[in-house]
Design an enzyme around this catalytic site. Structure first.
Site, mmCIF file in Angstrom:
data_model
loop_
_atom_site.group_PDB
_atom_site.id
_atom_site.type_symbol
_atom_site.label_atom_id
_atom_site.label_comp_id
_atom_site.label_asym_id
_atom_site.label_seq_id
_atom_site.Cartn_x
_atom_site.Cartn_y
_atom_site.Cartn_z
ATOM 1 N N LYS A 116 0.925 -1.149 -0.027
ATOM 2 C CA LYS A 116 0.184 -0.117 0.056
ATOM 3 C C LYS A 116 0.842 1.329 0.086
ATOM 4 C CE LYS A 116 -4.609 -1.538 1.658
ATOM 5 N NZ LYS A 116 -5.741 -1.291 2.580
ATOM 6 N N LYS A 198 -6.389 -13.420 -8.293
ATOM 7 C CA LYS A 198 -7.709 -13.490 -7.634
ATOM 8 C C LYS A 198 -8.636 -12.501 -8.052
ATOM 9 C CE LYS A 198 -8.890 -12.594 -2.992
ATOM 10 N NZ LYS A 198 -8.446 -12.197 -1.562
ATOM 11 N N LYS A 201 -11.856 -6.136 -7.157
ATOM 12 C CA LYS A 201 -12.881 -4.871 -7.829
ATOM 13 C C LYS A 201 -11.874 -3.936 -8.242
ATOM 14 C CE LYS A 201 -13.385 -2.980 -3.073
ATOM 15 N NZ LYS A 201 -12.794 -4.144 -2.380
#
Ligand code: TRP
Length: 332
Positions: A116, A198, A201
């Site tokens: 992140k 995977k 979204k």
């Protein structure tokens, strides 16, 4: 015989909008299934969401929708606690305390923090760094026995256990050390466009993922375009990632085994199979969508429900927080 008390499960999900078929089949369906066997406590983790910048109106909408969607998939506030993290102040309070027992070194090793901070290089804030202390507070406040987590949260559960053990060594029996819960069922749903990855979204290609709230036409289109292979034979085998993924999804929504699916589509083309998977997914999501729409038009019910749950959660959380504060030496 005396009845054993039910084990307690804790889990939470961020209100990041647009939960996917992967969230549903991989996690949320298990949350629903666990409600009878365990005492379940589920949270919309809104405090976690602000480690990245959020637009106020959008965040508010996403918290509301995530809450409604959890009820729509079948989390029953009569059986389980279902509340919004920021409504129970003890989460923030315990997070501060735990952050003083969590080391810089161990937080620096968190892969999610590294990922992140690479992605949001302009906003590497202290909250992003100490995020695992807040997650540990969520879990430890309720003395949870087990936490169902996916692969991406395993490291955070490990650090929670380390912190709990560390605190227990200083202040005996202050926390239950939670175990990871590995669900009996639970599909790992992959991207429809790149089936080795995977389903996510955040994938910019909207055809790669299906949202729980997608319209039937969109769901059908996405399955029709799903990446397969050139063998034209519906069978589960190594190297057939696209078909394997579709078979997993079909199996998860219909309960059919691989063998049954292979038999059903023997001699048929991928086109037929993709249509069948799409239709089965539409049928599975339809009742969830109907219930979601109904809940969203009943904001009063949602509000009463989350307030009620938060009150019950607060009672448990305050007990733990009080115990911790006393043991540490605060005048409580
Ligand atoms: N960090 C988790 C996620 O992003 C959400 C979460 C917050 C959580 N607190 C938790 C998960 C406690 C399990 C237990 O998916």
């Amino acid at each position: 015989m005396e009845q054993q008390p039910k084990k307690r499960i804790y889990s939470a999900i961020q209100p990041s909008g647009m939960l996917t078929l992967g969230n549903y089949l991989g996690a949320l369906r298990n949350w629903v299934a666990m409600q009878d066997e365990y005492e379940c406590i589920y949270t919309v983790a809104d405090l976690h969401a602000i480690t990245v910048r959020q637009e106020p109106a959008k965040l508010r909408k996403q918290i509301l929708e995530t809450y409604a969607l959890l009820m729509a998939v079948g989390i029953d506030p009569e059986k389980s606690l279902l509340f919004i993290q920021s409504h129970v102040a003890a989460h923030s309070q315990l997070a501060w305390i735990l952050s003083c027992y969590t080391q810089f070194g161990e937080l620096s090793r968190m892969t999610q923090f590294k990922d992140k901070s690479a992605k949001h290089a302009d906003n590497i804030n202290a909250g992003l760094f100490s995020y695992p202390a807040l997650m540990a507070a969520d879990i430890l406040l309720y003395q949870a026995d087990m936490v169902p987590v996916g692969a991406d949260q395993k490291q955070h559960l490990e650090i929670t256990r380390d912190v709990a053990n560390r605190m227990n060594n200083i202040y005996p029996n202050v926390f239950t050390v939670p175990e990871p819960y590995i669900p009996k069922i639970g599909a790992r749903v992959m991207s429809l466009q790149e089936p080795t990855q995977k389903m996510s979204k955040s994938d910019p290609n909207v055809n790669a993922w299906v949202a729980i709230l997608d319209k039937p036409d969109d769901i059908m289109r996405k399955f029709k375009r799903a990446v397969t292979d050139s063998e034209a034979c519906v069978r589960y085998a190594e190297g057939k990632d696209g078909i394997n993924n579709l078979m997993d999804i079909f199996s998860a929504v219909t309960g059919k085994t691989y063998a049954e699916i292979e038999k059903e589509f023997d001699g048929k083309g991928y086109g037929d199979f993709k249509m069948a998977v799409g239709e089965a997914v539409v049928d599975t999501l339809k009742p969830v969508q109907d219930r979601f729409n109904e809940l969203m038009s009943n904001r009063d019910v949602l509000e009463t429900t989350w307030r009620n749950s938060a009150q019950q959660a607060e009672a448990i959380a305050r007990r733990t927080l009080g115990k911790v504060m006393k043991k540490i030496g605060f005048i409580y």
